[in-house]
Design an enzyme around this catalytic site. Sequence first.
Site: not given
Length: 325
Positions: A9, A198
């Site tokens: 991320n 996810d």
Amino acid sequence: RIMRPDDANIAGNVHGGTILKMIEEAGAIISTRHCNSQAGEPCVAALARVERTDFLSPMCIGEVANVSAEITYTSRHSVEVQVNVLSENILTGAKKVTNKATLWYVPLSLKNVNKVLEVPPIQYARKEQEDEGKKRYEEQKLDRLETKQRNGDVIFPIINPEPHTVGYSQSSLIHLVGPSDCTLLGFVHGGVTMKLMDEVAGIVAARHCKTNIVTASVDAINFHEKIKKGSVITISGRMTFTSNKSMEIEVFVDADPFVDESRGRYRAVSAFFTYVSLSKEGKPLPVPQLLTETEDEKRRFEEGKGRYLQTKAKRQAQMQQAAQH
């Protein structure tokens, strides 16, 4: 393999879905090898279930993921695989365990995708290992049946939802299943599905708290039915429960088999993901309380609270047991 920027991320933490995909690949390799270890019909092992998986510590860009798998139990038609993930800092040599997972596979014939083959038995070091494995097998079988019975829910869009409500953060992703997503038999790899799940759960969590978020754990993921190449899948996620520092998100996958017009839309996969909110320094932040509006949302919140308290009690018991030893 080394973790790259596209695995992580914006804060540099590797996506939980990336790790789940690596875990599933290791499980698929070892179980497919085992199921083809004796003379007979060639097969491919298909993922049926992933037990609860905790993300014990974050993995970062530049670290190396070491994934190891071991077969721990075989029933007549299924294989239990235990997978461990280590992260290695190649600059310092430091290693730490990030994940431990248990997965269940079934062998499907290469000649007939709907035919489940028999699994070659393994040799156990002790009789107790076989008995414990059989107990785990019966428990997961029962849970899979119970989960399948409550799979009728659908997520509908809500117009102008208020912040911190279920409707405000709920999200969906639509994906066309291509050849690169599939096994030799033409159905989706379990790891591909988990990575997409996810991703959706992460969007729900980020929308709810507007901070950096990471996957803390995944409750049992049940693969109810295969998803064929050419299908369009809808991955939907909604917030079900919040504690002071965590969020539970229900995620399910529905498949539209466009290549098979005789079949309608069906529920293929379901699971609960737990996320935590982190500051820029990586410290846990308080999570905004979920605002429940409908009776169904309140019911799901109480069910999530029950799962949260049960997991908390189990973790405390394990810590006490470890302290005594």
